[in-house]
Design a protein around this motif. Structure first.
Motif, PDB file in Angstrom:
ATOM      1  N   UNK A 149      85.443  48.961  66.209  1.00  6.99           N
ATOM      2  CA  UNK A 149      85.910  50.072  65.364  1.00  6.99           C
ATOM      3  C   UNK A 149      87.381  50.347  65.629  1.00  6.99           C
ATOM      4  N   UNK A 150      88.152  50.469  64.549  1.00  5.37           N
ATOM      5  CA  UNK A 150      89.574  50.755  64.685  1.00  5.37           C
ATOM      6  C   UNK A 150      89.783  52.242  64.987  1.00  5.37           C
ATOM      7  N   UNK A 151      90.585  52.516  66.001  1.00  2.00           N
ATOM      8  CA  UNK A 151      90.904  53.889  66.374  1.00  2.00           C
ATOM      9  C   UNK A 151      92.270  54.254  65.810  1.00  2.00           C
ATOM     10  N   UNK A 152      92.319  55.333  65.049  1.00  2.00           N
ATOM     11  CA  UNK A 152      93.573  55.779  64.444  1.00  2.00           C
ATOM     12  C   UNK A 152      94.332  56.637  65.449  1.00  2.00           C
ATOM     13  N   UNK A 153      95.551  56.238  65.740  1.00  2.00           N
ATOM     14  CA  UNK A 153      96.374  57.023  66.663  1.00  2.00           C
ATOM     15  C   UNK A 153      96.976  58.212  65.937  1.00  2.00           C
ATOM     16  N   UNK A 154      97.406  59.227  66.722  1.00  2.00           N
ATOM     17  CA  UNK A 154      98.029  60.400  66.113  1.00  2.00           C
ATOM     18  C   UNK A 154      99.326  60.023  65.403  1.00  2.00           C
ATOM     19  N   UNK A 155     100.035  59.021  65.955  1.00  2.00           N
ATOM     20  CA  UNK A 155     101.267  58.572  65.317  1.00  2.00           C
ATOM     21  C   UNK A 155     101.006  57.945  63.960  1.00  2.00           C
ATOM     22  N   UNK A 156      99.971  57.106  63.900  1.00  2.00           N
ATOM     23  CA  UNK A 156      99.621  56.480  62.620  1.00  2.00           C
ATOM     24  C   UNK A 156      99.111  57.516  61.619  1.00  2.00           C
ATOM     25  N   UNK A 157      98.432  58.540  62.133  1.00  2.00           N
ATOM     26  CA  UNK A 157      97.898  59.580  61.263  1.00  2.00           C
ATOM     27  C   UNK A 157      99.000  60.354  60.549  1.00  2.00           C
ATOM     28  N   UNK A 158     100.186  60.348  61.129  1.00  2.00           N
ATOM     29  CA  UNK A 158     101.305  61.076  60.524  1.00  2.00           C
ATOM     30  C   UNK A 158     101.650  60.547  59.135  1.00  2.00           C
ATOM     31  N   UNK A 159     101.325  59.275  58.865  1.00  2.44           N
ATOM     32  CA  UNK A 159     101.577  58.715  57.541  1.00  2.44           C
ATOM     33  C   UNK A 159     100.752  59.405  56.462  1.00  2.44           C
ATOM     34  N   UNK A 160      99.704  60.100  56.859  1.00  4.61           N
ATOM     35  CA  UNK A 160      98.870  60.813  55.887  1.00  4.61           C
ATOM     36  C   UNK A 160      99.614  61.976  55.246  1.00  4.61           C
ATOM     37  N   UNK A 161     100.750  62.344  55.812  1.00  5.16           N
ATOM     38  CA  UNK A 161     101.566  63.403  55.215  1.00  5.16           C
ATOM     39  C   UNK A 161     102.256  62.933  53.945  1.00  5.16           C
ATOM     40  N   UNK A 162     102.353  61.607  53.754  1.00  4.84           N
ATOM     41  CA  UNK A 162     103.064  61.065  52.598  1.00  4.84           C
ATOM     42  C   UNK A 162     102.459  61.504  51.264  1.00  4.84           C
ATOM     43  N   UNK A 163     101.138  61.360  51.045  1.00  4.39           N
ATOM     44  CA  UNK A 163     100.584  61.830  49.759  1.00  4.39           C
ATOM     45  C   UNK A 163     100.738  63.329  49.556  1.00  4.39           C
ATOM     46  N   UNK A 164     100.698  64.091  50.642  1.00  2.00           N
ATOM     47  CA  UNK A 164     100.888  65.541  50.530  1.00  2.00           C
ATOM     48  C   UNK A 164     102.297  65.847  50.034  1.00  2.00           C
ATOM     49  N   UNK A 165     103.272  65.128  50.578  1.00  2.00           N
ATOM     50  CA  UNK A 165     104.665  65.325  50.162  1.00  2.00           C
ATOM     51  C   UNK A 165     104.843  64.915  48.702  1.00  2.00           C
ATOM     52  N   UNK A 166     104.231  63.818  48.297  1.00  2.00           N
ATOM     53  CA  UNK A 166     104.361  63.353  46.912  1.00  2.00           C
ATOM     54  C   UNK A 166     103.822  64.384  45.928  1.00  2.00           C
ATOM     55  N   UNK A 167     102.644  64.927  46.212  1.00  2.43           N
ATOM     56  CA  UNK A 167     102.064  65.935  45.319  1.00  2.43           C
ATOM     57  C   UNK A 167     102.896  67.215  45.334  1.00  2.43           C
ATOM     58  N   UNK A 168     103.454  67.566  46.470  1.00  2.00           N
ATOM     59  CA  UNK A 168     104.313  68.754  46.559  1.00  2.00           C
ATOM     60  C   UNK A 168     105.563  68.593  45.706  1.00  2.00           C
ATOM     61  N   UNK A 169     106.083  67.374  45.663  1.00  2.00           N
ATOM     62  CA  UNK A 169     107.266  67.111  44.841  1.00  2.00           C
ATOM     63  C   UNK A 169     106.925  67.297  43.358  1.00  2.00           C
ATOM     64  N   UNK A 170     105.758  66.821  42.949  1.00  2.00           N
ATOM     65  CA  UNK A 170     105.326  67.003  41.556  1.00  2.00           C
ATOM     66  C   UNK A 170     105.217  68.486  41.230  1.00  2.00           C
ATOM     67  N   UNK A 171     104.589  69.249  42.136  1.00  2.00           N
ATOM     68  CA  UNK A 171     104.475  70.692  41.948  1.00  2.00           C
ATOM     69  C   UNK A 171     105.860  71.321  41.782  1.00  2.00           C
ATOM     70  N   UNK A 172     106.776  70.966  42.660  1.00  2.00           N
ATOM     71  CA  UNK A 172     108.106  71.569  42.639  1.00  2.00           C
ATOM     72  C   UNK A 172     108.866  71.201  41.371  1.00  2.00           C
ATOM     73  N   UNK A 173     108.777  69.942  40.952  1.00  2.00           N
ATOM     74  CA  UNK A 173     109.505  69.502  39.752  1.00  2.00           C
ATOM     75  C   UNK A 173     108.957  70.144  38.495  1.00  2.00           C
ATOM     76  N   UNK A 174     107.681  70.469  38.487  1.00  2.00           N
ATOM     77  CA  UNK A 174     107.052  71.076  37.316  1.00  2.00           C
ATOM     78  C   UNK A 174     106.912  72.586  37.453  1.00  2.00           C
ATOM     79  N   UNK A 175     107.720  73.165  38.324  1.00  2.00           N
ATOM     80  CA  UNK A 175     107.776  74.619  38.524  1.00  2.00           C
ATOM     81  C   UNK A 175     106.448  75.192  39.018  1.00  2.00           C
ATOM     82  N   UNK A 176     105.741  74.403  39.783  1.00  2.00           N
ATOM     83  CA  UNK A 176     104.506  74.889  40.393  1.00  2.00           C
ATOM     84  C   UNK A 176     104.760  75.388  41.804  1.00  2.00           C
ATOM     85  N   UNK A 177     103.688  75.780  42.478  1.00  2.00           N
ATOM     86  CA  UNK A 177     103.804  76.281  43.839  1.00  2.00           C
ATOM     87  C   UNK A 177     103.557  75.149  44.829  1.00  2.00           C
TER      88      UNK A 177
END
Length: 246
Positions: A1-29
């Motif tokens: 079983x592959x163990x995910x390190x905390x450092x590798x887990x940080x990449x999971x912030x990428x989709x959150x940032x992408x969706x936040x950018x869409x919200x911001x560009x479209x005048x959302x929260x």
């Protein structure tokens, strides 16, 4: 079983940032997405430590306490779309606890055949899935029922429409599983090294129990709301519109 390190887990912030950018560009929260993701992360990390402690020290009293908290929180979240209808809380609590509790009993004793019912390693993950899916079904049913009555629909028609709306995600998941997606539990078991054929059996149990729990929960909620509506047709605390006379 592959163990995910905390450092590798940080990449999971990428989709959150992408969706936040869409919200911001479209005048959302954009802050709504960022805060939700941060809260999710903190909650899961905290729950991880709590589960480790529970698994190492199983206790019927602690398990019952955790399940009670889960029911209360799930019922409260389920009523977000109709938060102003305070009289919906009791029916939601009854519907969720009875429906999910019944299917949890079936899973533990009739399907899996556990010897210790309060084993946290088994009961809490199953209860979490059943509570969450029943919560969503109840939420959809309550919102649609309230909306249909506000539009002047007869109570029986509103009840049917609400139940059908609540069952759409349940039916869609049954049709898509195995063809469009591999559900989370099955995927997790396969990744951890469990035979796919064993994982399939558990997933069939989960899918059928989720279907029954969500459907029974929505039906029980709507039955209670319909009964209260017929008994108090002109009570504004029950429904924000007078009873349809058709």
């Amino acid at each position: 079983m592959h163990v995910i390190s905390w450092g590798s887990l940080a990449w999971c912030a990428l989709p959150v940032v992408l969706i936040s950018i869409v919200y911001a560009r479209w005048s959302g929260k954009a802050s709504e997405v960022l805060l939700s993701a941060a809260r999710m992360t903190l909650q899961l990390v905290a729950v991880g430590y709590v589960l480790v402690a529970l698994f190492n020290n199983p206790s019927p009293w602690i398990t019952v306490t955790v399940l009670t908290l889960m029911v209360g929180i799930a019922s409260w979240i389920a009523l977000r779309p109709v938060a102003h209808q305070r009289d919906y809380l009791k029916p939601a609590l009854i519907a969720l606890s009875c429906s999910a509790g019944l299917h949890l009993f079936i899973s533990l004793f009739l399907v899996i055949g556990v010897e210790t019912w309060y084993e946290p390693r088994v009961v809490i993950p199953l209860a979490g899935m059943y509570f969450a899916n029943t919560m969503n079904a109840i939420s959809l049913a309550a919102e649609r029922y309230h909306s249909e009555l506000k539009e002047g629909k007869p109570e029986s028609a509103a009840r049917l429409t609400a139940f059908q709306a609540a069952m759409i995600p349940q039916i869609n998941s049954l049709l898509a599983v195995g063809l469009v997606s591999l559900p989370g539990m099955m995927t997790g078991q396969i990744l951890s090294g469990v035979s796919p054929l064993i994982a399939v059996r558990y997933q069939i149990m989960i899918m059928t129990m989720v279907l029954g729990s969500g459907g029974c929960g929505a039906a029980l909620l709507l039955w209670q709301l319909g009964r209260a509506y017929r008994q108090h047709p002109n009570n504004p605390t029950e429904i924000d519109q007078p009873r349809n006379t058709e």
